[in-house]
Design a protein around this motif. Structure first.
Motif, PDB file in Angstrom:
ATOM      1  N   VAL A 308       0.680  -1.179  -0.260  1.00 25.20           N
ATOM      2  CA  VAL A 308      -0.050  -0.289   0.126  1.00 25.20           C
ATOM      3  C   VAL A 308       0.935   1.609  -0.298  1.00 25.20           C
ATOM      4  O   VAL A 308       1.939   1.292   0.511  1.00 25.20           O
ATOM      5  CB  VAL A 308      -0.832  -0.200   1.629  1.00 25.20           C
ATOM      6  N   VAL A 309       0.160   2.056  -0.866  1.00 27.96           N
ATOM      7  CA  VAL A 309       1.557   3.484  -0.712  1.00 27.96           C
ATOM      8  C   VAL A 309       1.008   3.630   0.412  1.00 27.96           C
ATOM      9  O   VAL A 309       0.056   4.569   0.293  1.00 27.96           O
ATOM     10  CB  VAL A 309       1.394   4.013  -2.490  1.00 27.96           C
ATOM     11  N   GLU A 310       2.467   4.677   1.031  1.00 24.05           N
ATOM     12  CA  GLU A 310       2.735   5.837   1.865  1.00 24.05           C
ATOM     13  C   GLU A 310       2.641   6.980   1.712  1.00 24.05           C
ATOM     14  O   GLU A 310       3.489   7.050   1.351  1.00 24.05           O
ATOM     15  CB  GLU A 310       3.227   4.810   2.943  1.00 24.05           C
ATOM     16  N   SER A 313       4.336  11.406   5.334  1.00 21.63           N
ATOM     17  CA  SER A 313       4.128  11.500   6.682  1.00 21.63           C
ATOM     18  C   SER A 313       3.558   9.791   7.664  1.00 21.63           C
ATOM     19  O   SER A 313       4.502  10.122   8.334  1.00 21.63           O
ATOM     20  CB  SER A 313       2.495  12.248   7.606  1.00 21.63           C
ATOM     21  N   GLU A 314       3.510   9.104   7.068  1.00 25.39           N
ATOM     22  CA  GLU A 314       3.739   8.028   7.588  1.00 25.39           C
ATOM     23  C   GLU A 314       5.211   7.064   7.431  1.00 25.39           C
ATOM     24  O   GLU A 314       5.193   6.423   8.296  1.00 25.39           O
ATOM     25  CB  GLU A 314       2.444   6.970   6.690  1.00 25.39           C
ATOM     26  N   ASP A 318       7.988   5.522  10.271  1.00 25.67           N
ATOM     27  CA  ASP A 318       7.629   3.445  10.450  1.00 25.67           C
ATOM     28  C   ASP A 318       8.832   3.063  10.974  1.00 25.67           C
ATOM     29  O   ASP A 318       9.834   3.608  10.605  1.00 25.67           O
ATOM     30  CB  ASP A 318       8.325   3.255   8.415  1.00 25.67           C
ATOM     31  N   PRO A 319       8.055   2.510  12.417  1.00 27.15           N
ATOM     32  CA  PRO A 319       9.276   1.860  12.233  1.00 27.15           C
ATOM     33  C   PRO A 319      10.343   1.211  12.055  1.00 27.15           C
ATOM     34  O   PRO A 319      12.075   1.343  12.580  1.00 27.15           O
ATOM     35  CB  PRO A 319       9.059   0.299  13.541  1.00 27.15           C
ATOM     36  N   HIS A 320      10.862   0.647  10.337  1.00 26.33           N
ATOM     37  CA  HIS A 320      11.505   0.536  10.138  1.00 26.33           C
ATOM     38  C   HIS A 320      12.981   1.529   9.633  1.00 26.33           C
ATOM     39  O   HIS A 320      13.811   1.168  10.251  1.00 26.33           O
ATOM     40  CB  HIS A 320      11.500  -0.480   8.498  1.00 26.33           C
TER      41      HIS A 320
END
Length: 346
Positions: A308-310, A313-314, A318-320
């Motif tokens: 899904v295209v993020e 801002s998301e 992302d924790p990665h």
């Protein structure tokens, strides 16, 4: 740890994006960069966005550099720059070809006095050739090299590149790469050189797949018809029920089979070469029936190269990416640097 470029001194005559990013990356690896700007500062100082009255892009590209404002046309400019040239290892400039020569700072002039100087010129079309004096920007370089033709279709399906491919991929990165190669060469020979970096040249590298088609003597897929530009149902952007884009990149057969299983694509449509339009239409209809949150969970568990295209801002949360240290906590806007962490300025 001692940084690999520690002790090297860079004299930066560049503006806007390509050169300043290149010298920022050199600074990240330990080089000391002195940037020469015209009185009042270079244009990027006036580019939005601003935070607290400060230009964010300019700060990202130039933090940590020593900035000196100087009118290079002033008769006394050479005298002021001379002490910097005496200790410079690398000079990076981004004027149109011939400008530095007219100012008295061209390579032929400086190399006589400073034979070990690594002199890097970044321009749109290079230091020679019929287009060398032609003005241009990122979109122009992509347009003239066949790269833009891979994504730009009719007026109803025009697609603008989402990144500064020529500025960064054709300017900043090749400049850094070749400067480092020149440093290694100088360690062996003791001599510097003149590097001619043309932003347009690397656009043919980015167009590797259509260029291979050309070399093979076959037709070239243009305007969104190629395997990697929208011509295949298994490498395309679709939309979920909430209009969120879904990037399907299930190229290899094992990923394609897994993806087809997850969305329960009829067996009659799984040979995507036979009826690509019908296959794509069925996939589009299936993905549009459920919201992106549901598909995100399905495809993450399925591990089939579908994402899904993020929005940015998301992506930033992302924790990665956060865990990889791409966005260090600083008191200034930082660049997500491609320099390996072990080499970067703390």
């Amino acid at each position: 740890m001692t940084q690999p470029l520690g002790g090297l001194k860079v004299l930066d005559f560049t503006t806007l994006l390509p050169g300043p990013l290149a010298t920022r990356l050199l600074a990240d690896a330990g080089a000391h960069v002195t940037k020469i700007e015209r009185p009042g500062g270079e244009d990027m100082r006036r580019f939005p966005p601003f935070k607290g009255g400060e230009p964010v892009l300019y700060t990202m590209l130039n933090h940590g550099k020593t900035v000196i404002e100087l009118d290079l046309k002033d008769p006394g400019a050479a005298e002021q720059i001379a002490p910097l040239l005496d200790t410079a290892d690398i000079l990076v400039e981004q004027f149109r070809p011939g400008v530095m020569d007219r100012l008295g700072f061209g390579y032929e002039t400086l190399s006589k006095k400073y034979p070990a100087l690594i002199y890097c010129s970044i321009s749109g079309y290079g230091q020679s050739g019929p287009r060398s004096q032609e003005a241009g920007h990122d979109l122009n370089y992509q347009a003239l090299t066949g790269l833009l033709a891979q994504s730009y279709g009719s007026a109803a399906h025009a697609s603008m590149p989402p990144a500064q491919i020529a500025d960064i991929g054709g300017g900043s990165f090749p400049a850094v790469m070749n400067i480092l190669l020149a440093v290694v060469e100088r360690q062996k020979t003791g001599r510097g050189c003149h590097l001619d970096i043309a932003m347009a040249d690397a656009m043919f590298t980015f167009g590797l797949f259509p260029y291979a088609q050309h070399l093979a003597g076959g037709p070239i897929d243009e305007a969104g018809t190629g395997l990697l530009t929208g011509g295949s149902p298994r490498y395309r952007i679709y939309f979920a029920a909430d209009n969120a884009p879904v990037a399907v990149a299930a190229l290899e057969q094992k990923f394609w089979d897994r993806f087809c299983d997850l969305i329960e694509l009829p067996s009659s449509l799984r040979n995507d070469l036979k009826t690509p339009d019908e296959t794509a239409a069925r996939i589009a209809g299936t993905l549009s029936a459920r919201p992106s949150a549901e598909w995100r969970a399905v495809f993450q568990a399925g591990d089939c190269c579908v994402t899904v295209v993020e929005p940015l801002s998301e992506a930033l949360s992302d924790p990665h990416f956060a865990g990889r240290g791409l966005f260090p906590a600083t008191d200034h806007p930082a660049v997500a640097s491609p320099i390996a962490r072990r080499f970067r300025t703390p």
